[in-house]
Design a protein around this motif. Structure first.
Motif, PDB file in Angstrom:
ATOM      1  N   TYR A  43       0.734  -1.233  -0.044  1.00 34.88           N
ATOM      2  CA  TYR A  43      -0.075   0.060  -0.025  1.00 34.88           C
ATOM      3  C   TYR A  43       0.862   1.312  -0.059  1.00 34.88           C
ATOM      4  O   TYR A  43       0.411   2.396  -0.469  1.00 34.88           O
ATOM      5  CB  TYR A  43      -0.865  -0.043   1.360  1.00 34.88           C
ATOM      6  CG  TYR A  43      -1.845  -1.212   1.145  1.00 34.88           C
ATOM      7  CD1 TYR A  43      -3.105  -0.995   0.329  1.00 34.88           C
ATOM      8  CD2 TYR A  43      -1.769  -2.105   1.994  1.00 34.88           C
ATOM      9  CE1 TYR A  43      -4.116  -1.929   0.333  1.00 34.88           C
ATOM     10  CE2 TYR A  43      -2.690  -3.221   1.994  1.00 34.88           C
ATOM     11  CZ  TYR A  43      -4.000  -3.107   1.121  1.00 34.88           C
ATOM     12  OH  TYR A  43      -4.808  -3.975   1.130  1.00 34.88           O
ATOM     13  N   LYS A  45       4.737   3.229  -0.538  1.00 37.14           N
ATOM     14  CA  LYS A  45       6.308   3.083  -1.042  1.00 37.14           C
ATOM     15  C   LYS A  45       6.892   4.442  -0.975  1.00 37.14           C
ATOM     16  O   LYS A  45       6.048   5.329  -1.232  1.00 37.14           O
ATOM     17  CB  LYS A  45       6.298   2.874  -2.541  1.00 37.14           C
ATOM     18  CG  LYS A  45       7.644   2.704  -3.106  1.00 37.14           C
ATOM     19  CD  LYS A  45       7.600   2.251  -4.541  1.00 37.14           C
ATOM     20  CE  LYS A  45       8.941   2.166  -5.149  1.00 37.14           C
ATOM     21  NZ  LYS A  45       8.899   2.147  -6.677  1.00 37.14           N
ATOM     22  N   GLU A  53       4.152   7.309  -1.823  1.00 36.27           N
ATOM     23  CA  GLU A  53       3.137   7.223  -2.312  1.00 36.27           C
ATOM     24  C   GLU A  53       1.976   6.220  -1.943  1.00 36.27           C
ATOM     25  O   GLU A  53       2.423   5.079  -1.622  1.00 36.27           O
ATOM     26  CB  GLU A  53       3.025   6.884  -4.070  1.00 36.27           C
ATOM     27  CG  GLU A  53       3.926   5.551  -4.273  1.00 36.27           C
ATOM     28  CD  GLU A  53       4.085   5.405  -5.692  1.00 36.27           C
ATOM     29  OE1 GLU A  53       3.826   6.116  -6.723  1.00 36.27           O
ATOM     30  OE2 GLU A  53       4.351   4.223  -6.180  1.00 36.27           O
ATOM     31  N   ARG A  55      -0.579   3.338  -2.702  1.00 39.92           N
ATOM     32  CA  ARG A  55      -0.850   2.553  -3.809  1.00 39.92           C
ATOM     33  C   ARG A  55      -2.185   1.881  -4.027  1.00 39.92           C
ATOM     34  O   ARG A  55      -2.433   1.459  -2.650  1.00 39.92           O
ATOM     35  CB  ARG A  55       0.444   1.638  -4.060  1.00 39.92           C
ATOM     36  CG  ARG A  55       1.648   2.314  -3.924  1.00 39.92           C
ATOM     37  CD  ARG A  55       2.774   1.253  -3.508  1.00 39.92           C
ATOM     38  NE  ARG A  55       3.481   0.669  -4.871  1.00 39.92           N
ATOM     39  CZ  ARG A  55       4.196  -0.227  -5.132  1.00 39.92           C
ATOM     40  NH1 ARG A  55       4.657  -0.695  -3.957  1.00 39.92           N
ATOM     41  NH2 ARG A  55       4.643  -0.405  -6.204  1.00 39.92           N
ATOM     42  N   THR A  56      -2.830   2.095  -4.723  1.00 39.90           N
ATOM     43  CA  THR A  56      -4.132   1.234  -4.918  1.00 39.90           C
ATOM     44  C   THR A  56      -4.438   0.959  -6.410  1.00 39.90           C
ATOM     45  O   THR A  56      -3.912   1.185  -7.193  1.00 39.90           O
ATOM     46  CB  THR A  56      -5.416   2.331  -4.857  1.00 39.90           C
ATOM     47  OG1 THR A  56      -5.149   3.139  -3.499  1.00 39.90           O
ATOM     48  CG2 THR A  56      -6.656   1.874  -4.762  1.00 39.90           C
ATOM     49  N   GLU A  57      -4.952  -0.545  -6.252  1.00 39.10           N
ATOM     50  CA  GLU A  57      -5.237  -1.233  -7.345  1.00 39.10           C
ATOM     51  C   GLU A  57      -6.905  -1.590  -7.507  1.00 39.10           C
ATOM     52  O   GLU A  57      -7.339  -1.728  -6.555  1.00 39.10           O
ATOM     53  CB  GLU A  57      -4.374  -2.404  -7.598  1.00 39.10           C
ATOM     54  CG  GLU A  57      -3.104  -2.175  -7.962  1.00 39.10           C
ATOM     55  CD  GLU A  57      -2.546  -3.301  -8.302  1.00 39.10           C
ATOM     56  OE1 GLU A  57      -2.893  -4.307  -9.087  1.00 39.10           O
ATOM     57  OE2 GLU A  57      -1.068  -3.707  -7.926  1.00 39.10           O
ATOM     58  N   ILE A  62      -4.437   0.950 -11.836  1.00 31.68           N
ATOM     59  CA  ILE A  62      -3.458   1.324 -10.738  1.00 31.68           C
ATOM     60  C   ILE A  62      -3.520   3.027 -10.514  1.00 31.68           C
ATOM     61  O   ILE A  62      -3.647   3.782 -11.545  1.00 31.68           O
ATOM     62  CB  ILE A  62      -2.082   1.287 -11.041  1.00 31.68           C
ATOM     63  CG1 ILE A  62      -1.994  -0.315 -11.383  1.00 31.68           C
ATOM     64  CG2 ILE A  62      -0.962   1.456 -10.033  1.00 31.68           C
ATOM     65  CD1 ILE A  62      -0.796  -0.716 -12.011  1.00 31.68           C
ATOM     66  N   ARG A  64      -2.327   6.125  -7.838  1.00 29.08           N
ATOM     67  CA  ARG A  64      -1.296   6.345  -6.850  1.00 29.08           C
ATOM     68  C   ARG A  64      -1.582   7.910  -6.314  1.00 29.08           C
ATOM     69  O   ARG A  64      -2.052   8.890  -7.005  1.00 29.08           O
ATOM     70  CB  ARG A  64      -0.001   6.724  -7.184  1.00 29.08           C
ATOM     71  CG  ARG A  64       0.682   5.279  -7.725  1.00 29.08           C
ATOM     72  CD  ARG A  64       0.989   4.257  -6.795  1.00 29.08           C
ATOM     73  NE  ARG A  64       1.525   3.226  -7.324  1.00 29.08           N
ATOM     74  CZ  ARG A  64       0.961   2.078  -7.333  1.00 29.08           C
ATOM     75  NH1 ARG A  64      -0.352   1.778  -7.271  1.00 29.08           N
ATOM     76  NH2 ARG A  64       1.719   1.053  -7.857  1.00 29.08           N
ATOM     77  N   LYS A  83      -2.122   5.724 -12.871  1.00 32.41           N
ATOM     78  CA  LYS A  83      -0.822   4.781 -13.464  1.00 32.41           C
ATOM     79  C   LYS A  83      -1.254   4.106 -14.636  1.00 32.41           C
ATOM     80  O   LYS A  83      -2.085   3.172 -14.571  1.00 32.41           O
ATOM     81  CB  LYS A  83      -0.241   4.338 -12.204  1.00 32.41           C
ATOM     82  CG  LYS A  83       1.312   3.894 -12.658  1.00 32.41           C
ATOM     83  CD  LYS A  83       1.845   3.513 -11.418  1.00 32.41           C
ATOM     84  CE  LYS A  83       2.976   2.750 -11.745  1.00 32.41           C
ATOM     85  NZ  LYS A  83       3.695   1.958 -10.618  1.00 32.41           N
ATOM     86  N   THR A  88       6.431   4.734 -12.103  1.00 35.63           N
ATOM     87  CA  THR A  88       5.459   6.251 -11.880  1.00 35.63           C
ATOM     88  C   THR A  88       6.286   7.138 -12.611  1.00 35.63           C
ATOM     89  O   THR A  88       7.543   7.312 -12.425  1.00 35.63           O
ATOM     90  CB  THR A  88       5.899   6.514 -10.254  1.00 35.63           C
ATOM     91  OG1 THR A  88       5.183   5.256  -9.252  1.00 35.63           O
ATOM     92  CG2 THR A  88       5.263   7.812  -9.767  1.00 35.63           C
TER      93      THR A  88
END
Length: 109
Positions: A43, A45, A53, A55-57, A62, A64, A83, A88
């Motif tokens: 989640y 980074k 960031e 992170r979500t999918e 994707i 961010r 994304k 990135t």
């Protein structure tokens, strides 16, 4: 529990047009940021210079959202993006760093 703040309206502009299911998934990541001392790497980074960031999918897409930890308990959200590639995009990181620097300059006043 950490507080979550936004800066500059960038986050609000980003999520405004996202599907509700994506917003719910991003909200889940925000709950983790608020409540967990250690958020799984899946989640969060670290990018550089204190910039992270979220992170979500969702359904193969994707998303961010850039943020910083401020004073140990406040998370400040900056810009977000959808994304499209593996890495990135450099321009998104540069934009987030500009916003971050502006945020810290504003806080010093």
């Amino acid at each position: 529990m950490r507080k979550i703040l936004t800066y500059g309206g960038f986050f609000e502009s980003f999520i405004k047009y996202l599907p509700q299911d994506v917003v719910k998934k991003i909200d889940y990541g925000l709950v983790l940021l608020k409540t967990q001392d250690r958020v799984p790497r899946k989640y969060v980074k670290h990018i550089k210079e204190g910039l992270y960031e979220l992170r979500t999918e969702w359904e193969g897409n994707i998303y961010r959202v850039f943020f910083v930890f401020d004073k140990g308990n406040i998370v400040v959200l900056f810009n977000g993006f959808h994304k499209k590639g593996q890495k990135t995009p450099k321009k998104e990181i540069e934009k987030a760093i500009r916003i971050m620097k502006d945020y810290y300059e504003t806080c010093k006043r």
